[in-house]
Design an enzyme around this catalytic site. Structure first.
Site, PDB file in Angstrom:
ATOM      1  N   GLY A  21       5.160  99.816  -3.373  1.00  0.00           N
ATOM      2  CA  GLY A  21       6.320 100.513  -3.795  1.00  0.00           C
ATOM      3  C   GLY A  21       7.434 100.367  -2.929  1.00  0.00           C
ATOM      4  N   LEU A  79      22.648 108.630  -4.353  1.00  0.00           N
ATOM      5  CA  LEU A  79      22.691 109.793  -5.492  1.00  0.00           C
ATOM      6  C   LEU A  79      23.239 109.196  -6.622  1.00  0.00           C
ATOM      7  CD1 LEU A  79      25.219 112.244  -3.113  1.00  0.00           C
ATOM      8  CD2 LEU A  79      22.759 112.408  -3.793  1.00  0.00           C
ATOM      9  N   ASN A 115      26.231 107.443  -7.299  1.00  0.00           N
ATOM     10  CA  ASN A 115      26.541 106.055  -6.639  1.00  0.00           C
ATOM     11  C   ASN A 115      25.548 105.001  -7.062  1.00  0.00           C
ATOM     12  OD1 ASN A 115      28.738 107.505  -5.174  1.00  0.00           O
ATOM     13  ND2 ASN A 115      27.217 108.276  -3.736  1.00  0.00           N
ATOM     14  N   TYR A 121      13.288 106.825  -7.703  1.00  0.00           N
ATOM     15  CA  TYR A 121      11.936 106.995  -7.350  1.00  0.00           C
ATOM     16  C   TYR A 121      11.174 108.112  -7.773  1.00  0.00           C
ATOM     17  CZ  TYR A 121       8.521 107.144  -3.450  1.00  0.00           C
ATOM     18  OH  TYR A 121       7.290 107.082  -2.698  1.00  0.00           O
ATOM     19  N   LYS A 144       7.697 107.735  -9.973  1.00  0.00           N
ATOM     20  CA  LYS A 144       6.470 108.257  -9.407  1.00  0.00           C
ATOM     21  C   LYS A 144       6.026 109.445 -10.578  1.00  0.00           C
ATOM     22  CE  LYS A 144       5.976 105.857  -5.992  1.00  0.00           C
ATOM     23  NZ  LYS A 144       4.713 104.929  -6.094  1.00  0.00           N
TER      24      LYS A 144
END
Length: 453
Positions: free
Chosen positions: A293, A299, A302, A359, A363
């Site tokens: 991974g 953010l 961005n 992420y 996940k």
């Protein structure tokens, strides 16, 4: 990197202990972790509850010559307390055994274990409101008690499905995992035993004997710890990592007696490459651990396409594609029918985390993949599960700003960070044939982090 952070070392010395106690600072203690050959616990085990589950647990532990007591009125110290609540059908039936447990907690040893055993609130058989309320109540009680534990002790639960008893292989394996040092950083969590599937190993010290298991991202950190732990438990590891990590990967595989494979898992044919290698070298493949991974934190305002797409490609698209290759080969002689798939999720995928929308999406996707494939694998005796780590001490966390790192370490019931081996122990447990009845589960290894469940 030291096995214990500097603050924990300080507050476990006389001066530091005195200062922490005087001004009310957290006082975490070093956790009890597993070494091959260890007994499950080193002292007496109290079993509360004269139920089918309580009697079965006591009989099995007696058979292995553990010091088992059944009287909660005994004024002595215990290494573990097991509370059998499998017969509870109304919230009012909780009080006697719960209060008996409460009266014994002051006698629990440091690094002790409390385990509740009860029936699944999501049972396949519709439950009446009183029964459902009682079972959900035990979940809430267990999670809350876990936050009251001190001195490295933990509370967790074993949840039995319809027609499943504590004699089931996965129930026995779960009890052993939760009692032992293998579960050092697991707190306030539940292992749901959905079936009687599974096989008791000939030797509980080598539950993965003769297994051939792929580990992606195996060159360092958590992947390295997973490779070492699977090898310790008897498996032969096919370690996979990017060509840039080839030298480090070879060193790890040489140490654990595994096979090093330099491979970009985002390749369309990565699954086929792994199957061909397993066929040529071993004639079969028993499981895979999707550990590889990356992070590309920003953010969302961005976030650019490259950061988003590259992370999704490694963290969720590659496992999905490889799984489909393996599942297509089930029953064709190479991939074992009882295939074990275990993946790394994250508490970010459960609770979210600022600056990690990509992420967290990936996940959470791992958790969704795990739930969706569970029944498909169960039909052939296989299983799929995920492990969601919290704050684990790695090179990445070492690079965090000091204040941020210290806050993150203390924001859980154990008031310290976990180690890569804590994640690896959970992976090894879920990869074993004994744990086959645990299927479609995401087990958090986070010290009961104060985020999410």
């Amino acid at each position: 990197m030291s096995h214990t952070d500097g603050y924990t070392r300080f507050v476990n010395r006389p001066l530091g202990k005195h200062i922490a106690k005087t001004i009310g600072l957290p006082r975490p203690i070093p956790l009890r972790r597993h070494t091959k050959g260890d007994r499950l616990v080193a002292g007496p085990i109290l079993v509360i509850g004269n139920t089918e589950a309580g009697d079965t647990v006591a009989e099995h532990l007696w058979a292995e010559e553990y010091d088992v007591r059944r009287d909660p009125g005994l004024k002595q110290r215990f290494a573990a307390i097991i509370v059998a609540l499998d017969d509870v059908n109304h919230p009012e039936e909780l009080s006697e055994r719960v209060l008996q447990l409460g009266s014994t907690l002051r006698g629990l040893d440091p690094n002790g274990r409390v385990i509740t055993i009860f029936r699944d609130p999501q049972s396949k058989t519709p439950a009446d409101p009183q029964t459902s309320a009682a079972r959900h109540g035990i979940e809430g009680f267990t999670r809350s008690l876990a936050k009251e534990m001190r001195a490295g002790s933990t509370t967790n639960g074993i949840v039995l499905g319809d027609d499943v008893t504590m004699a089931a292989p996965a129930a026995q394996a779960s009890l052993r995992f939760l009692l032992s040092g293998r579960s050092a950083y697991v707190a306030g969590q539940f292992l749901r035993i959905s079936s009687t599937a599974g096989v008791i190993p000939e030797d509980w010290d080598t539950p993965l004997a003769d297994k051939i298991i792929v580990v992606t991202g195996a060159a360092r950190g958590i992947g390295e710890a997973i490779s070492e732990t699977l090898s310790r438990d008897g498996a032969t590891v096919i370690g996979v990592d990017m060509p840039a990590a080839g030298e480090t990967l070879s060193q790890v595989m040489n140490r654990v007696g595994g096979i090093a494979v330099q491979l970009d898992i985002t390749q369309e044919n990565a699954g086929q490459v792994l199957l061909q290698l397993a066929t040529e070298r071993f004639g079969r493949l028993d499981g895979i651990v999707h550990n590889a991974g990356i992070t590309r934190d920003k953010l969302l305002a961005n976030m650019d396409e490259a950061r988003w797409d590259s992370l999704i490609a490694v963290n969720i698209s590659a496992p999905l594609r490889i799984n489909e290759h393996f599942l297509a080969a089930l029953g064709q002689g190479v991939v074992a029918k009882n295939l074990r798939i275990t993946s790394l999720a994250s508490t970010s995928g459960i609770a979210g985390n600022r600056g990690q929308t990509n992420y967290a999406a990936a996940k959470a996707g791992i958790i969704g993949m795990t739930e969706a494939l569970a029944q498909r694998l169960a039909t052939t005796g296989g299983s799929i599960n995920a492990v969601a780590p919290g704050f684990i001490e790695t090179a990445m966390t070492d690079a965090m700003p000091t204040a941020t790192r210290e806050v993150a370490r203390r924001m859980n019931s154990l008031q310290q960070g976990g180690r890569p081996v804590d994640v690896a122990e959970a992976i090894a447990f879920l990869t074993s044939d004994a744990a086959a009845g645990v299927n479609g589960t995401t087990l958090r290894v986070c010290g009961q982090s104060m985020v999410g469940k």
